[in-house]
Every structure is written in structure tokens, then in C-alpha cells.
Design a protein around this motif. Structure first.
Motif, PDB file in Angstrom:
ATOM      1  N   LYS A 155      42.613  16.194  41.400  1.00  0.00           N
ATOM      2  CA  LYS A 155      43.062  17.271  40.534  1.00  0.00           C
ATOM      3  C   LYS A 155      43.449  18.570  41.459  1.00  0.00           C
ATOM      4  CE  LYS A 155      42.917  14.224  37.246  1.00  0.00           C
ATOM      5  NZ  LYS A 155      43.814  13.340  37.210  1.00  0.00           N
ATOM      6  N   PRO A 156      44.728  18.923  41.203  1.00  0.00           N
ATOM      7  CA  PRO A 156      45.086  20.283  41.864  1.00  0.00           C
ATOM      8  C   PRO A 156      44.320  21.441  41.176  1.00  0.00           C
ATOM      9  CG  PRO A 156      47.139  18.947  41.462  1.00  0.00           C
ATOM     10  CD  PRO A 156      46.050  18.159  41.093  1.00  0.00           C
ATOM     11  N   GLY A 157      43.844  22.270  41.837  1.00  0.00           N
ATOM     12  CA  GLY A 157      42.973  23.206  41.110  1.00  0.00           C
ATOM     13  C   GLY A 157      41.472  22.924  40.885  1.00  0.00           C
ATOM     14  N   ALA A 158      41.140  21.786  41.304  1.00  0.00           N
ATOM     15  CA  ALA A 158      39.813  21.298  41.538  1.00  0.00           C
ATOM     16  C   ALA A 158      39.253  21.786  42.975  1.00  0.00           C
ATOM     17  CB  ALA A 158      39.491  19.876  41.090  1.00  0.00           C
ATOM     18  N   THR A 159      37.939  21.823  43.227  1.00  0.00           N
ATOM     19  CA  THR A 159      37.152  21.969  44.530  1.00  0.00           C
ATOM     20  C   THR A 159      36.246  20.894  44.814  1.00  0.00           C
ATOM     21  OG1 THR A 159      37.322  24.507  44.275  1.00  0.00           O
ATOM     22  CG2 THR A 159      35.818  23.401  45.721  1.00  0.00           C
ATOM     23  N   TYR A 160      36.281  20.303  45.788  1.00  0.00           N
ATOM     24  CA  TYR A 160      35.521  19.028  46.109  1.00  0.00           C
ATOM     25  C   TYR A 160      34.688  19.084  47.549  1.00  0.00           C
ATOM     26  CZ  TYR A 160      38.873  16.741  42.993  1.00  0.00           C
ATOM     27  OH  TYR A 160      39.730  16.127  41.961  1.00  0.00           O
ATOM     28  N   LYS A 161      33.656  18.503  47.474  1.00  0.00           N
ATOM     29  CA  LYS A 161      33.044  18.389  48.635  1.00  0.00           C
ATOM     30  C   LYS A 161      33.866  17.696  49.659  1.00  0.00           C
ATOM     31  CE  LYS A 161      28.298  17.892  47.289  1.00  0.00           C
ATOM     32  NZ  LYS A 161      26.774  17.264  47.553  1.00  0.00           N
ATOM     33  N   LEU A 162      33.755  18.234  51.107  1.00  0.00           N
ATOM     34  CA  LEU A 162      34.582  17.737  51.970  1.00  0.00           C
ATOM     35  C   LEU A 162      33.739  16.843  52.906  1.00  0.00           C
ATOM     36  CD1 LEU A 162      37.421  17.752  53.133  1.00  0.00           C
ATOM     37  CD2 LEU A 162      37.055  19.640  54.470  1.00  0.00           C
ATOM     38  N   GLY A 163      33.946  15.602  52.910  1.00  0.00           N
ATOM     39  CA  GLY A 163      33.201  14.503  53.960  1.00  0.00           C
ATOM     40  C   GLY A 163      31.601  14.860  53.668  1.00  0.00           C
ATOM     41  N   ASN A 164      30.875  14.552  54.657  1.00  0.00           N
ATOM     42  CA  ASN A 164      29.254  14.623  54.470  1.00  0.00           C
ATOM     43  C   ASN A 164      28.943  16.207  54.564  1.00  0.00           C
ATOM     44  OD1 ASN A 164      29.388  11.992  53.624  1.00  0.00           O
ATOM     45  ND2 ASN A 164      29.189  11.334  55.812  1.00  0.00           N
ATOM     46  N   ASP A 165      29.872  17.102  55.051  1.00  0.00           N
ATOM     47  CA  ASP A 165      29.283  18.531  55.329  1.00  0.00           C
ATOM     48  C   ASP A 165      29.145  19.161  54.313  1.00  0.00           C
ATOM     49  OD1 ASP A 165      29.808  17.575  58.075  1.00  0.00           O
ATOM     50  OD2 ASP A 165      31.857  18.471  57.992  1.00  0.00           O
ATOM     51  N   GLU A 166      28.633  20.413  54.484  1.00  0.00           N
ATOM     52  CA  GLU A 166      28.573  21.305  53.476  1.00  0.00           C
ATOM     53  C   GLU A 166      29.900  22.085  53.123  1.00  0.00           C
ATOM     54  OE1 GLU A 166      25.364  21.802  51.851  1.00  0.00           O
ATOM     55  OE2 GLU A 166      24.747  20.317  52.718  1.00  0.00           O
ATOM     56  N   GLU A 167      30.855  21.665  53.802  1.00  0.00           N
ATOM     57  CA  GLU A 167      32.153  22.300  53.497  1.00  0.00           C
ATOM     58  C   GLU A 167      32.689  21.962  52.015  1.00  0.00           C
ATOM     59  OE1 GLU A 167      34.311  23.117  57.577  1.00  0.00           O
ATOM     60  OE2 GLU A 167      34.069  20.906  57.066  1.00  0.00           O
ATOM     61  N   THR A 168      33.633  22.706  51.720  1.00  0.00           N
ATOM     62  CA  THR A 168      34.314  22.535  50.454  1.00  0.00           C
ATOM     63  C   THR A 168      36.020  22.396  50.521  1.00  0.00           C
ATOM     64  OG1 THR A 168      34.487  24.832  49.675  1.00  0.00           O
ATOM     65  CG2 THR A 168      32.407  23.471  49.017  1.00  0.00           C
ATOM     66  N   PHE A 169      36.767  21.884  49.654  1.00  0.00           N
ATOM     67  CA  PHE A 169      38.263  21.674  49.786  1.00  0.00           C
ATOM     68  C   PHE A 169      38.663  22.180  48.457  1.00  0.00           C
ATOM     69  CE2 PHE A 169      42.217  20.175  50.386  1.00  0.00           C
ATOM     70  CZ  PHE A 169      42.665  20.517  51.496  1.00  0.00           C
ATOM     71  N   HIS A 170      39.308  23.151  48.262  1.00  0.00           N
ATOM     72  CA  HIS A 170      40.151  23.228  47.061  1.00  0.00           C
ATOM     73  C   HIS A 170      41.598  22.931  47.036  1.00  0.00           C
ATOM     74  CE1 HIS A 170      40.935  25.630  43.383  1.00  0.00           C
ATOM     75  NE2 HIS A 170      42.040  26.158  43.892  1.00  0.00           N
TER      76      HIS A 170
END
Length: 108
Positions: free
Chosen positions: A58-73
Motif C-alpha cells: 500500500k502506498p503510504g505504508a512503511t515496510y521492512k526492506l529485505g533482512n536489514d534494519e532498513e525501512t522503505f516508505h
């Protein structure tokens, strides 16, 4: 014989392709061919994206990115790519939806 695009493959064909790419990636890694390994890894991510439903992201949501501690909005989706911002940075980028993990938050 002409190769099929991932978008033209059945789920079984995609699973077979992913398995084949995984085998090739392992072999390349064992031989120390890291550039070739990276190519197979990227192809696997793209094939995996075609096993997912873009409507689940969903646009507007933030997800974990891969197995890293990174996020993607996610700002928007275009095909099997999510366009948005990694770790709240200012640079817009695209990632295959297969890189997105658990949904962390939802704007609303």
C-alpha cells in the motif's frame, strides 16, 4: 528458443526459474564470481516479485526492506516496483516488491 518474460510465466515456471537461478548463484559464489552472483541474485528478486500481488503493498505504508534494519516508505507502485524512500531519505528510488518485508506503519 526465445526466453519468456517473467510476466508471461506461470507460477510453476517462475518457481523453476528461481530454483535454477539460485543454483547458478551458488555456483558463481563458490567460484568467487561475485559480479555474476549479484546478477543472479537480482534476477531471483525480480522473478520472486512476479509471485507476489502488488495490491498487497500500500502506498503510504512503511515496510521492512529485505533482512536489514532498513525501512522503505512507499509513495506509489508501478508494476512490480515500489517507488518511495529508503530510511526516510530524500532520494526517490524503486525496489522490487519482493524486497519488501513486514509492514511497519500505515499513514492515514
Amino acid at each position: 528458443m526465445e526466453e519468456k518474460r517473467y510476466s508471461e510465466m506461470t507460477e510453476f515456471e517462475l518457481q523453476t526459474e528461481i530454483s535454477s537461478l539460485n543454483d547458478k548463484a551458488k555456483k558463481a559464489e563458490q567460484l568467487g564470481q561475485m559480479n555474476e552472483f549479484a546478477v543472479y541474485e537480482r534476477k531471483m528478486l525480480m522473478a520472486k516479485a512476479y509471485l507476489l500481488d502488488p495490491n498487497d503493498f500500500k502506498p503510504g505504508a512503511t515496510y521492512k526492506l529485505g533482512n536489514d534494519e532498513e525501512t522503505f516508505h512507499i509513495s506509489y507502485l508501478n508494476g512490480r516496483f515500489a517507488w518511495g524512500y529508503r530510511n526516510e531519505e530524500a532520494k526517490l528510488e524503486a525496489v522490487p516488491i519482493s524486497l519488501l518485508g513486514e509492514q511497519l506503519s500505515r499513514e492515514g
